[in-house]
Each structure stands twice: as structure tokens, then as C-alpha cells.
Design a protein around this motif. Structure first.
Motif, short mmCIF file in Angstrom:
data_model
loop_
_atom_site.label_atom_id
_atom_site.label_comp_id
_atom_site.label_asym_id
_atom_site.label_seq_id
_atom_site.Cartn_x
_atom_site.Cartn_y
_atom_site.Cartn_z
N GLY A 1 1.55 -1.18 5.84
CA GLY A 1 1.17 -0.83 7.21
C GLY A 1 -0.33 -0.75 7.37
N HIS A 2 -1.00 -0.20 6.36
CA HIS A 2 -2.47 -0.11 6.38
C HIS A 2 -3.10 -1.50 6.35
CE1 HIS A 2 -6.43 1.57 5.55
NE2 HIS A 2 -6.52 0.83 4.45
N HIS A 3 -2.55 -2.39 5.53
CA HIS A 3 -3.06 -3.76 5.46
C HIS A 3 -2.95 -4.44 6.82
CE1 HIS A 3 -4.11 -7.51 3.51
NE2 HIS A 3 -2.97 -8.09 3.85
N GLY B 1 -5.95 -5.83 9.13
CA GLY B 1 -5.94 -7.22 9.58
C GLY B 1 -6.05 -7.33 11.08
N ALA B 2 -5.45 -6.40 11.80
CA ALA B 2 -5.50 -6.40 13.25
C ALA B 2 -6.81 -5.87 13.80
CB ALA B 2 -4.34 -5.58 13.81
N GLY B 3 -7.65 -5.37 12.92
CA GLY B 3 -8.95 -4.87 13.36
C GLY B 3 -8.89 -3.54 14.10
N VAL B 4 -7.94 -2.70 13.74
CA VAL B 4 -7.85 -1.39 14.40
C VAL B 4 -9.14 -0.61 14.16
CG1 VAL B 4 -6.60 0.79 14.49
CG2 VAL B 4 -5.35 -1.34 14.15
N ARG C 1 -4.77 -12.38 10.81
CA ARG C 1 -5.06 -11.99 9.43
C ARG C 1 -3.87 -11.21 8.87
NH1 ARG C 1 -10.30 -10.67 11.65
NH2 ARG C 1 -9.48 -8.60 12.09
N GLY C 2 -3.69 -11.29 7.57
CA GLY C 2 -2.60 -10.53 6.97
C GLY C 2 -2.06 -11.23 5.75
N GLY C 3 -0.75 -11.07 5.55
CA GLY C 3 -0.11 -11.65 4.38
C GLY C 3 0.41 -10.56 3.47
#
Length: 347
Positions: free
Chosen positions: A158-160, A164-167, A291-293
């Protein structure tokens, strides 16, 4: 020892298997105190991900070191430890860059020939680079121990997604998916300072946890109706940051369509069942970043561990059912029919 194995779709068994043992000097053997079933385990259970008959399963666990190989310097028998969902050596270029999931000496629990987390013990390759030590007194705090287990996968994932979402502080976040990872994405977004968090989900028990974790709004609709609802909540613009925690074509399409122009999507839902639903032309025109993965959970473990130990973050509520090892097959059935969110296993 006893461990969970998969023989065929919907055929999960707990069987006697060879005892976990040190095979390489860099190995450790961990006696499992807590494990769990992951939503991604269900793809093998449903036959959507291939497994060999008799292959081990499970990739989230914490426990006590029983034995350490001669080359292991950071751990000894009796240490309480948590393992991320992949092992890694901690010394390669990828590990140094925080991308432990690409470690050339790494691997995934339950791979052919390796122990899975849903058993009495696990052989841990590359123990020094993989395991993270926990305070010894945590073993006597059942709630804390359960929260610490979430660090093996769902909280770090969840943190990743949130990263990735730029929170960022003051941002508006939307979370697609009300499973354990999506709920931990809500918790991660709150931790990173999001001002508004919109949780997309239709199961009240789950959205209640989302609210507890920091969601300010809940959207129960799906598809175009969900997109319209998020747009209405955001003055027609969409969310700055969108967490995609499902992995289907519909969920990715929803994520793209509720992202604000110039925003970003952090995707961690394991892709399954179809294409991604991505329209690169739409993303290009609207300057949407993706972004992510696979989450390099090992890179985040110490940072998140500090917050769990201090009580600033408590992911324990994502576990809503507990079973013993013999009842693991029933736990799979419960998660498959969605009568359980995430099943905790106490070997």
C-alpha cells in the motif's frame, strides 16, 4: 513439519513435508508464529496462476529464528523477525537502490523447491539481506504482532502504491480496491498527509475499515458510475493521486478515468484475467504518470516498522478472521467467497 500445499485449483491441503533446514551458510530457519493468506494467493487457488501439484504456498510470515547458517551475522536463535514477501541478498546494485524485488539472488516464497510462509517453519535464503529484527517483547502483544505481520506485504505494498501515485500533504487521493492492499493504501495515504481520501468499494465492512484508516469519502458504484461520482466529489477534476489495487482491466480503466490531469497512478494490483485497459493516448494527452509494480517491501520495512511500534500506524484491522494451520483450506474458501477480508494463520 506441516505446511500448506496446493495440488490443483481449489485443492489446498495441509500436509507433512520435509523439515525446514539450513542448506546454505547464508540460510536461517524461522519457526512461524504468524502467517496469512494474500489476495494474490487466490489466483493460484482459482487456477488463474499456474502451480505445480504439491507446490508450497504463502508468502507472508513472521516468527522466531531457530537456527542460523555459519555465514549469517545479523541473527541468532531466539530472534523475533519478520520477512518481506521476497528474499534478497541486500548487497547487489538493485538492493542498494531499494529495488530488492529485482535482486539476482532473490526469490519468492513458495517457489518450486522452497518453503512457503503458510507452514510451521521456513528456510530463509539470504537471511542477512532479507529478515528484519523485531523487539522481543512484541511476541507477548497479540494485536501488535498481527500489525507487524502486515509489514511482510500489504502495508508495504500500500505504501509503494501511495509513493507511486505521488501522494503528498494536502493532496486528494482515490483508492480503487477495497481488499487488504487497498485499505493499507488508504492508511499509507493518510500517513503521507493526504487531505482527502476517496475509497472505492461496495462492501460496508471493508469501507468501514477504510474510514477508520482515514478515508473521507466512500464511492460504492463501479465503472462509469464510479468515475462520475469521483468527478463530482472533485469539482470535475479527478484525484491528484490514484492507487490501483485490483489489477483488472476495469479497475485500471477506472483509475485512469478518475485521475486529475497532471496526476499519477500508483498500481500494485497484480494484473490478471485480461489486458490492462490502458489507453496511452489518453494518458499522454492528460499528462498522467503511471508508476508501481511489485513492491520492494524490504526497502520500506524499517521506516514503517517504527510507525507501527509507536502506534502511529495500525494495519492490524485488515485481518478479520483467524485460523489454525489445519483450517487453512477453510480460510482460502472464506477469502474466495469474500466472507473474509484477510485470514490470519496461527501455526
Amino acid at each position: 513439519m506441516r505446511a500448506t500445499v496446493i495440488h490443483a485449483p481449489h485443492d489446498i491441503r495441509v500436509e507433512q513435508v520435509p523439515d525446514a533446514a539450513v542448506e546454505q551458510p547464508t540460510d536461517a530457519v524461522v519457526r512461524v508464529l504468524r502467517a496469512c493468506i494474500c489476495g494474490s494467493d487466490l489466483w493460484a487457488y482459482r487456477g488463474e496462476a499456474q502451480r505445480q501439484p504439491g507446490q508450497r504456498i504463502g508468502h507472508e510470515f513472521l516468527g522466531v529464528v531457530e537456527e542460523a547458517g555459519s555465514a549469517v551475522s545479523g541473527f541468532r536463535a531466539g530472534d523475533l523477525v519478520v520477512a518481506p514477501f521476497m528474499w534478497s541478498d541486500g548487497t547487489c546494485d538493485y538492493c542498494a537502490e531499494g529495488l530488492h524485488t529485482s535482486c539476482p539472488n532473490g526469490g519468492f516464497w513458495g517457489s518450486v523447491g522452497f518453503d512457503g510462509g503458510q507452514g510451521e517453519a521456513v528456510r530463509v535464503p539470504q537471511a542477512d539481506g532479507t529478515l528484519v529484527k523485531l523487539p522481543a517483547d512484541a511476541v507477548s502483544d497479540d494485536h501488535l504482532l498481527t500489525g507487524l505481520l502486515a509489514l511482510s506485504d500489504v502495508m508495504g505494498t500500500g505504501h509503494h502504491a501511495a509513493l507511486g501515485a505521488g501522494v503528498r500533504p494536502g493532496s486528494t487521493v482515490a483508492v480503487v480496491g477495497d481488499g487488504a492492499v487497498g485499505l493499507c493504501g488508504v492508511l499509507a495515504a493518510k500517513r503521507l498527509g493526504a487531505e482527502r481520501i476517496i475509497a472505492l468499494g461496495r462492501h460496508t465492512a471493508r469501507t468501514d475499515i477504510a474510514k477508520r484508516f482515514g478515508a473521507t469519502d466512500v464511492v460504492a458504484e463501479r465503472g462509469e458510475a464510479a468515475e462520475a461520482a469521483v468527478r463530482e466529489l472533485t469539482r470535475g477534476q479527478g484525484a491528484h493521486a490514484v492507487i490501483e489495487a485490483v489489477g483488472t482491466e476495469q479497475s485500471m480503466r477506472t483509475a485512469v478515468n478518475i485521475t486529475r490531469d497532471g496526476g499519477a497512478i500508483g498500481y500494485v494490483g497484480v494484473p490478471h484475467g485480461s489486458g490492462t485497459g490502458l489507453d496511452l493516448g489518453v494518458m499522454f494527452d492528460r499528462n498522467i504518470t503511471l508508476r508501481g509494480g511489485v513492491a520492494p517491501v524490504r526497502a520500506y520495512l524499517r521506516e514503517l516498522l517504527a510507525d507501527v511500534l509507536d502506534g502511529r500506524v495500525d494495519p492490524a484491522p485488515v485481518f478479520d478472521r483467524t485460523v489454525g494451520l489445519d483450517d487453512v483450506p477453510a480460510g482460502y474458501r472464506a477469502m474466495d467467497d469474500r466472507s473474509a477480508l484477510k485470514v490470519l494463520i496461527t501455526p
